[in-house]
Design an enzyme around this catalytic site. Structure first.
Site, PDB file in Angstrom:
ATOM      1  N   SER A 288       0.832  -1.206   0.000  1.00  0.00           N
ATOM      2  CA  SER A 288       0.000   0.000   0.000  1.00  0.00           C
ATOM      3  C   SER A 288       0.862   1.250   0.000  1.00  0.00           C
ATOM      4  CB  SER A 288      -0.907   0.015   1.234  1.00  0.00           C
ATOM      5  OG  SER A 288      -0.134   0.252   2.400  1.00  0.00           O
ATOM      6  N   CYS A 289       0.234   2.390  -0.229  1.00  0.00           N
ATOM      7  CA  CYS A 289       0.963   3.660  -0.196  1.00  0.00           C
ATOM      8  C   CYS A 289       1.539   3.908   1.195  1.00  0.00           C
ATOM      9  CB  CYS A 289       0.060   4.810  -0.621  1.00  0.00           C
ATOM     10  SG  CYS A 289      -1.463   4.970   0.351  1.00  0.00           S
TER      11      CYS A 289
END
Length: 481
Positions: A288-289
């Site tokens: 994920s970011c």
């Protein structure tokens, strides 16, 4: 002559030098696949003012402004060398040259520093690798922009197709318009035209086929001349190996997911564990970011101080999976209006740390709050360290990491006392250490890490794709381990 006249004359001189840099940078990129950087920031396709601003930004991390007067001789020296595909940081060349006491000329020093990219050592240009985007939302369109930007000489990654579900009348025109204009990231840098008869978007000369399909099983990519492609799934609909394997259709060789993978799907954070990807691995995730934002600084702190335990609190911009106004949502709170509320939600970033940093024994917990901003988030990383330290030492260490370490493409650094979230829109780093907000008390350190959860993350995705495709070229001067 007055001080004002002196300042203006100096500006015009530097402006002229920056203008003369542009054709040299462009020629190195087009003819030799050489990307010119300045403290990890690409100078390719940049304007005169952008080049000058990038040089000025160096004062925040190096302590003083870097002048084009200093870097231009190194750029000129590079043009005289027999360079192969590589990334060369003229900011680092200038800084390391200052510290060198051997009395070498700029030309001799440069030739020595980039010797691994010249003559018999240079990497030969590789045939371009086909890329397919499955899904064309926020991340998909930014990844498309980056792929088009990096097409360069045509020997790297080539965006060949985009797969989407049919959206009715004017579908192709509307999708092209969303690529052309973005409310957060601005105008596309170049030209975009649409060929509805052939279902293609032509962006800066790149012909991109738009394929309409409701399921991966409906597509035979070889029918479009696509072979051995890397498919980037931006939908997040399938996150385990079984689901993502549906993409392994004729013409597709590897699948990269732009969301956390489940089960035995490797979660890759470039700069930290990308070198663990097995050559025969066909399915992987870019996590994920937020995972990309916290894992590089977490690794840096573990390497230097040791980490016993930690907690990450993410203050995250709202995303398209929330409702614009209150409406039904399968999640408990995400149905409430995103632009009007702070929304407590879950984050899997803390648990994902174990996949990217398996040697880290510290327990990391995490939580998240979505807030009414459309882009750029901040992760507050609260760590108990294995030894005591002080704020000055930690700040200086992270500044150095951002400049010279193997994590310098992932970790950026700012000492700006008035920095706010909008300042980091378009950042290409996984996260930016806010020096002014850093707090240290004995064995406790609290880091404030800004990150563009859209564009910075997309840059990390591209780095992973470049690595698995074999077009991730070495950087010179080599980072300090």
């Amino acid at each position: 002559m007055t001080v004002n006249d002196d300042s203006f004359t100096n500006w015009k001189t530097r402006e002229e030098i920056a203008e003369s840099m542009i054709p040299l940078i462009g020629k190195l990129q087009r003819e030799r696949d050489v990307t010119v950087l300045l403290h990890s920031r690409s100078l390719v396709n940049k304007s005169v003012v952008s080049i000058l601003k990038t040089h000025r930004f160096a004062r925040q991390i190096a302590g003083e402004e870097l002048s084009v007067i200093e870097t231009m001789p190194f750029l000129q020296a590079l043009t005289a060398l027999d360079l192969g595909p590589s990334q060369i940081d003229i900011g680092m060349l200038a800084e390391t040259y200052k510290a060198d006491d051997r009395g070498l000329s700029v030309e001799a020093f440069t030739a020595e520093a980039v010797a691994g990219a010249t003559g018999v050592n240079k990497i030969e240009r590789r045939e371009g690798r086909d890329v397919v985007l499955y899904g064309f939302g926020r991340i998909g369109r930014l990844v498309a922009r980056l792929l088009i930007e990096k097409a360069g000489s045509g020997n790297g990654l080539r965006l060949r197709a985009i797969v989407v579900r049919g959206g009715g009348d004017q579908d192709l025109v509307k999708r092209a318009s969303l690529l052309r204009r973005d409310s957060i990231h601005g105008q596309f840098q170049g030209t975009i035209t649409v060929d509805e008869a052939n279902s293609t978007i032509i962006a800066n000369g790149n012909v991109i086929k738009v394929i309409y399909a409701n399921d991966p099983s409906e597509v035979d990519y070889t029918a479009y001349g696509i072979k051995d492609a890397i498919l980037i799934d931006n939908t997040g609909k399938w996150r385990d190996r079984e689901g993502l394997s549906k993409h392994l259709r004729p013409g597709v060789d590897k699948v990269v997911l732009t969301a956390p993978g489940k089960g035995d799907v490797p979660n890759i954070v470039h700069g930290v564990n990308h070198d663990t990807i097995k050559p025969d691995e066909q399915i992987l995730s870019c996590a994920s970011c937020t995972t990309n934002a916290i894992v590089p600084p977490l690794k840096a702190m573990e390497d230097e101080y040791g980490v016993l335990r930690g907690h990450v609190e993410t203050v995250h911009s709202f995303t398209n999976d929330q409702n614009l106004l209150d409406n039904y949502h399968k999640s408990d709170r995400r149905g409430r209006s995103a632009p009007l509320n702070m929304v407590i939600t879950e984050t899997g970033a803390a648990s994902a740390v174990a996949k990217a940093l398996p040697d880290l024994k510290a327990k990391i917990t995490g939580s998240s709050i979505r807030v009414p901003v459309p882009d750029v988030s901040i992760a507050i990383l609260n760590l108990q360290l294995a030894r005591e330290t002080n704020r000055e030492e930690v700040v200086e260490y992270l500044r150095t990491v951002s400049l010279t370490s193997p994590l310098r493409r992932q970790i950026d650094f700012t000492s700006a006392p008035d920095a706010v979230s909008n300042d980091f829109i378009g950042s290409r780093h996984a996260s930016i250490v806010d020096a002014g907000a850093t707090k240290v008390d004995g064995d406790n350190a609290i880091l404030y890490l800004w990150y563009d959860n859209e564009f910075g993350y997309s840059c990390q995705v591209i780095r992973v794709v470049q690595h698995v495709s074999g077009v991730e070229y070495p950087t010179y001067p080599a980072p300090v381990a």
